[in-house]
Design an enzyme around this catalytic site. Structure first.
Site, PDB file in Angstrom:
ATOM      1  N   ASP A  23       0.817  -1.215   0.000  1.00  0.00           N
ATOM      2  CA  ASP A  23       0.000   0.000   0.000  1.00  0.00           C
ATOM      3  C   ASP A  23       0.856   1.274   0.000  1.00  0.00           C
ATOM      4  OD1 ASP A  23      -2.370   1.374  -0.026  1.00  0.00           O
ATOM      5  OD2 ASP A  23      -2.701   1.256   2.139  1.00  0.00           O
ATOM      6  N   ASN A  71     -11.185  -2.488  -5.153  1.00  0.00           N
ATOM      7  CA  ASN A  71     -10.444  -1.540  -5.992  1.00  0.00           C
ATOM      8  C   ASN A  71     -11.159  -1.212  -7.310  1.00  0.00           C
ATOM      9  OD1 ASN A  71      -7.191  -2.781  -4.898  1.00  0.00           O
ATOM     10  ND2 ASN A  71      -8.327  -1.008  -4.160  1.00  0.00           N
TER      11      ASN A  71
HETATM   12  C1  IPE Z   1      -5.393  -2.713  -0.195  1.00  0.00           C
HETATM   13  O1  IPE Z   1      -5.079  -1.378  -0.327  1.00  0.00           O
HETATM   14  C2  IPE Z   1      -5.386  -3.384  -1.542  1.00  0.00           C
HETATM   15  C3  IPE Z   1      -4.086  -3.529  -2.194  1.00  0.00           C
HETATM   16  C4  IPE Z   1      -2.931  -3.166  -1.719  1.00  0.00           C
HETATM   17  C5  IPE Z   1      -4.142  -4.160  -3.472  1.00  0.00           C
HETATM   18  P1  IPE Z   1      -6.214  -0.261  -0.414  1.00  0.00           P
HETATM   19  O2  IPE Z   1      -5.517   1.029  -0.562  1.00  0.00           O
HETATM   20  O3  IPE Z   1      -7.198  -0.615  -1.459  1.00  0.00           O
HETATM   21  O4  IPE Z   1      -6.920  -0.392   1.014  1.00  0.00           O
HETATM   22  P2  IPE Z   1      -7.760   0.690   1.821  1.00  0.00           P
HETATM   23  O5  IPE Z   1      -8.851   1.175   0.905  1.00  0.00           O
HETATM   24  O6  IPE Z   1      -6.842   1.790   2.210  1.00  0.00           O
HETATM   25  O7  IPE Z   1      -8.272  -0.053   3.021  1.00  0.00           O
HETATM   26  C1  IPE Z   2      -2.004   0.204  -3.301  1.00  0.00           C
HETATM   27  O1  IPE Z   2      -1.645   1.546  -3.534  1.00  0.00           O
HETATM   28  C2  IPE Z   2      -2.086  -0.553  -4.585  1.00  0.00           C
HETATM   29  C3  IPE Z   2      -3.439  -0.813  -5.055  1.00  0.00           C
HETATM   30  C4  IPE Z   2      -4.532  -0.610  -4.398  1.00  0.00           C
HETATM   31  C5  IPE Z   2      -3.549  -1.363  -6.365  1.00  0.00           C
HETATM   32  P1  IPE Z   2      -2.707   2.677  -3.439  1.00  0.00           P
HETATM   33  O2  IPE Z   2      -3.191   3.063  -4.796  1.00  0.00           O
HETATM   34  O3  IPE Z   2      -3.804   2.266  -2.501  1.00  0.00           O
HETATM   35  O4  IPE Z   2      -1.907   3.896  -2.809  1.00  0.00           O
HETATM   36  P2  IPE Z   2      -2.466   4.908  -1.717  1.00  0.00           P
HETATM   37  O5  IPE Z   2      -2.947   4.093  -0.556  1.00  0.00           O
HETATM   38  O6  IPE Z   2      -3.588   5.679  -2.360  1.00  0.00           O
HETATM   39  O7  IPE Z   2      -1.312   5.767  -1.374  1.00  0.00           O
HETATM   40 MG    MG Z   3      -4.150   2.433  -0.514  1.00  0.00          MG
END
Ligand code: IPE
Ligand code: IPE
Ligand code: MG
Length: 244
Positions: A23, A71
């Site tokens: 993340d 997502n």
């Molecule tokens: C979790 O991250 C999913 C992945 C890393 C693929 P998110 O960014 O989607 O999670 P939340 O929304 O902060 O809980």
């Molecule tokens: C996690 O990175 C990867 C996926 C969810 C695919 P994010 O896109 O959630 O990055 P942040 O949390 O917005 O920084």
């Molecule tokens: Mg995230």
């Protein structure tokens, strides 16, 4: 420290199954005032490096959370770019997977993925199926609750079809209906970016996992951080409900 020689120190208490929530890619880019997709691109590079480091440290099973069911709520252009990166990783990373004797597997609902990603998944799975090194599992379009619902549905179907009685359902049978029955329970969950939550990742398999949260964004995560997590894990006292 020479991280190439650390595996011997860690052997005794190395987690068998490490699961990582990668993340913070978006925030990494935002902090640098560069487009979000640069964060994903850099995150994908880190993914490749960490896969190799984990394999060299002697981890047996590594599961990476690449795309959750939730997502799909994100903007279309973002989803398209993530799918493009996944396809590229699978296509270009295949040689590295083979060179390192890594067995590739996948969890998630495949139906909604673009055909190009589905094809690359199938190819990588097929060519690497007899490899005997680390198992790399990508969670794509994955949700822990959905996995449990899918398993419950299969079991209900079997019971209705009188394949076995209701009394035959126990944890072992339930586990055997999950996406990958051979997946071992998770020993260590790592989440980057400072968030301290599970976000629907491997709910069944993490019941006794150790959790390790780290403030760095995924594109800044290095094998030194991975080593730190493994070292921390090796000092934990796991009790599984028992007394020591
Ligand atoms: C979790 O991250 C999913 C992945 C890393 C693929 P998110 O960014 O989607 O999670 P939340 O929304 O902060 O809980
Ligand atoms: C996690 O990175 C990867 C996926 C969810 C695919 P994010 O896109 O959630 O990055 P942040 O949390 O917005 O920084
Ligand atoms: Mg995230």
């Amino acid at each position: 420290m020479d991280l190439d020689s650390v595996t011997t120190d860690l052997k005794v208490t190395l987690p068998q199954h490490v699961a990582i929530i990668m993340d913070g890619n978006g925030r990494w880019a935002k902090e640098k005032h560069i487009p979000r997709f640069e964060g994903y691109r850099e995150g994908a590079r880190r993914g490749k490096e960490i896969i190799l480091s984990a394999s060299r440290f002697g981890i047996k099973w590594l599961t990476l959370y690449a795309f959750s069911n939730e997502n799909w709520q994100r903007p279309k252009y973002q989803i398209n770019f993530l799918m493009f990166l996944l396809k590229n990783y699978l296509r270009e990373g295949r040689k590295e997977i083979m060179d390192n004797n890594i067995r590739f597997v996948f969890i998630g609902r495949k139906e909604m993925l673009p055909d190009s990603v589905k094809n690359e998944l199938a190819k990588t799975l097929e060519v690497s199926k007899n490899n005997e090194g680390m198992t790399l599992c990508l969670a794509i379009n994955y949700g822990g609750r959905q996995e449990i619902v899918d398993a419950a549905r299969s079991i209900a179907k079997d019971v209705v079809g009188k394949k076995y009685p209701l009394s035959a359902i126990d944890e072992k049978r339930f586990g055997s209906m999950l996406y990958l029955p051979e997946m071992p329970d998770v020993d260590l969950v790592i989440r980057t970016s400072g968030e301290q939550r599970i976000s629907n990742f491997l709910l069944w398999q993490i019941s006794y996992a150790e959790l390790w949260f780290c403030p760095v964004y995924w594109p800044d995560f290095t094998r030194e951080h991975l080593y730190e997590a493994l070292l921390d894990f090796s000092k934990r006292k796991r009790r599984f409900g028992n007394t020591l």
